[in-house]
Motif scaffolding. Sequence first.
Motif, mmCIF file in Angstrom:
data_model
loop_
_atom_site.group_PDB
_atom_site.id
_atom_site.type_symbol
_atom_site.label_atom_id
_atom_site.label_comp_id
_atom_site.label_asym_id
_atom_site.label_seq_id
_atom_site.Cartn_x
_atom_site.Cartn_y
_atom_site.Cartn_z
ATOM 1 N N CYS A 281 0.852 -1.196 0.000
ATOM 2 C CA CYS A 281 0.000 0.000 0.000
ATOM 3 C C CYS A 281 0.886 1.243 0.000
ATOM 4 N N TRP A 282 0.619 2.160 -0.923
ATOM 5 C CA TRP A 282 1.330 3.432 -0.944
ATOM 6 C C TRP A 282 0.721 4.345 0.111
ATOM 7 N N ILE A 283 1.551 4.846 1.006
ATOM 8 C CA ILE A 283 1.106 5.778 2.048
ATOM 9 C C ILE A 283 1.883 7.076 1.892
ATOM 10 N N SER A 284 1.165 8.178 1.761
ATOM 11 C CA SER A 284 1.779 9.483 1.527
ATOM 12 C C SER A 284 2.244 10.114 2.833
ATOM 13 N N PHE A 285 3.227 11.006 2.702
ATOM 14 C CA PHE A 285 3.705 11.749 3.863
ATOM 15 C C PHE A 285 2.644 12.746 4.336
ATOM 16 N N PHE A 286 1.705 13.051 3.461
ATOM 17 C CA PHE A 286 0.547 13.846 3.867
ATOM 18 C C PHE A 286 -0.678 13.299 3.140
ATOM 19 N N THR A 287 -1.656 12.850 3.916
ATOM 20 C CA THR A 287 -2.890 12.314 3.353
ATOM 21 C C THR A 287 -4.025 13.288 3.643
ATOM 22 N N THR A 288 -4.678 13.750 2.608
ATOM 23 C CA THR A 288 -5.777 14.698 2.773
ATOM 24 C C THR A 288 -6.974 14.023 3.420
ATOM 25 N N LYS B 112 -4.348 19.850 -0.861
ATOM 26 C CA LYS B 112 -4.780 18.641 -1.539
ATOM 27 C C LYS B 112 -3.576 17.787 -1.910
ATOM 28 N N GLU B 113 -3.704 16.493 -1.648
ATOM 29 C CA GLU B 113 -2.617 15.566 -1.958
ATOM 30 C C GLU B 113 -2.433 15.481 -3.466
ATOM 31 N N GLY B 114 -1.255 15.782 -3.947
ATOM 32 C CA GLY B 114 -0.989 15.778 -5.371
ATOM 33 C C GLY B 114 -0.468 14.455 -5.872
ATOM 34 N N PHE B 115 -0.462 14.321 -7.187
ATOM 35 C CA PHE B 115 0.005 13.081 -7.810
ATOM 36 C C PHE B 115 1.472 12.822 -7.484
ATOM 37 N N ARG B 116 2.247 13.919 -7.382
ATOM 38 C CA ARG B 116 3.676 13.782 -7.134
ATOM 39 C C ARG B 116 4.044 13.956 -5.661
ATOM 40 N N SER B 117 3.077 13.823 -4.770
ATOM 41 C CA SER B 117 3.368 13.941 -3.347
ATOM 42 C C SER B 117 4.314 12.830 -2.916
ATOM 43 N N ARG B 118 5.117 13.128 -1.894
ATOM 44 C CA ARG B 118 6.016 12.111 -1.366
ATOM 45 C C ARG B 118 5.216 10.961 -0.767
ATOM 46 N N LYS B 119 5.628 9.765 -1.072
ATOM 47 C CA LYS B 119 4.954 8.590 -0.544
ATOM 48 C C LYS B 119 5.945 7.435 -0.506
ATOM 49 N N GLY C 218 -4.532 14.207 7.485
ATOM 50 C CA GLY C 218 -4.372 15.549 8.041
ATOM 51 C C GLY C 218 -3.070 15.765 8.777
ATOM 52 N N LYS C 219 -2.279 14.710 8.958
ATOM 53 C CA LYS C 219 -0.994 14.826 9.650
ATOM 54 C C LYS C 219 0.137 14.927 8.622
ATOM 55 N N GLN C 220 1.037 15.833 8.864
ATOM 56 C CA GLN C 220 2.167 16.044 7.963
ATOM 57 C C GLN C 220 3.405 15.353 8.521
ATOM 58 N N PHE C 221 4.054 14.539 7.686
ATOM 59 C CA PHE C 221 5.287 13.851 8.078
ATOM 60 C C PHE C 221 6.422 14.318 7.167
ATOM 61 N N HIS C 222 7.598 14.480 7.767
ATOM 62 C CA HIS C 222 8.760 14.922 7.001
ATOM 63 C C HIS C 222 9.817 13.828 6.880
ATOM 64 N N ARG C 223 9.776 12.862 7.786
ATOM 65 C CA ARG C 223 10.752 11.772 7.751
ATOM 66 C C ARG C 223 10.020 10.445 7.658
ATOM 67 N N ILE C 224 10.616 9.506 6.935
ATOM 68 C CA ILE C 224 9.996 8.185 6.802
ATOM 69 C C ILE C 224 9.944 7.476 8.141
ATOM 70 N N GLN C 225 10.900 7.773 9.035
ATOM 71 C CA GLN C 225 10.884 7.141 10.355
ATOM 72 C C GLN C 225 9.629 7.520 11.129
#
Length: 353
Positions: free
Chosen positions: A162-169, A190-197, A303-310
Amino acid sequence: MVYSKEGCRFYIFTRWKLGKKATEIRGELLQVYPDTTPSLETVSRWIRAFTAGKTELKDEQRSGRPRTSVTKATTVRARSIIDEDPTVTLRFLALELDISYGSAYDIVHEQLHLRKKCCRWIPHLLTDEQKAERVRICRVWLAEFEPNGPKRFSDVVTGDECWISFFTTRDKQSNMVWLGDEDPRPQILKEGFRSRKRLFTIFFNSQGPICVDVMPEKSTITAQYYTDQVLPQVLEHKANTAPTRRRSHLLLHHDNAAPHKAYLTMQYLEQQGITLLPHPPYSPDLAPFAFWLFPKIKSAIAGKQFHRIQDLARTVNSELRSIPSSEYHACFMKWRKRMERCIEVGGEYFEGM
């Protein structure tokens, strides 16, 4: 006492029988009901009716004004327009039929008994063969997982990528807030197509999560990675939690993605003595990770913003372990009900579960 037309007419009838004239009767009524007393002409008209032999005090049934818009011909035309284009609006229908919006509403809702509903999204246009295969596999599952059947849901381990984004709308309903007429609406990214995931592989059973694997950045799952990194974690967990049970009791379930069906994967499962459970074609509605777990996790972190994969991985693990074991067990029971429902509808996709 409440004024009524029938009561007033009965008084007129009684006083007329006693020889009173229309002006006298109306004068008496004015003393009691000055605001609702009928006119002298109305009182005279009822006296003439009583003189002619009328005894009924209620109004006679009247046909009313004839309907000129909501007719059989207009209804038939509306039906043909809707059949040609089911997306038409009531306003367009009113313009096309040269009638009012209210008449168009009446024709569609009251005469044709139609309601506008959203189309249902489906993952695939199933062929008859695929529908039949969905039913067949569901029958096999239900037969083998009967209360006295050869297999138990407690031995099933299921999972997928499952692809999980660093920010999910968050969904639109969750973002609704109370505002005044002049208050500006808040902005949500809004979560974009090129959002980090990042690609997560998650396996679980009816007691809880089994393993969570995070793919390296800018990479996707392959059969080599699946057999070298993911499946060994599943086997290790099984060995640690149930060391006395043989691996042959492990029932593995995943979908029909290419890495899962590759020769390398099938060879590995055979060598490890793992039983692979069949999965119907194009059937996310029959996969617990698709219809329950992944939407639940994404909703929890929305609604939560993540900056690191950890941080993202830690939160996903935390959310997985915060789900009570009773909900994992309930998911497998819902899985059974979905199979039964799939058989009932002949392999079609279904709603309401």
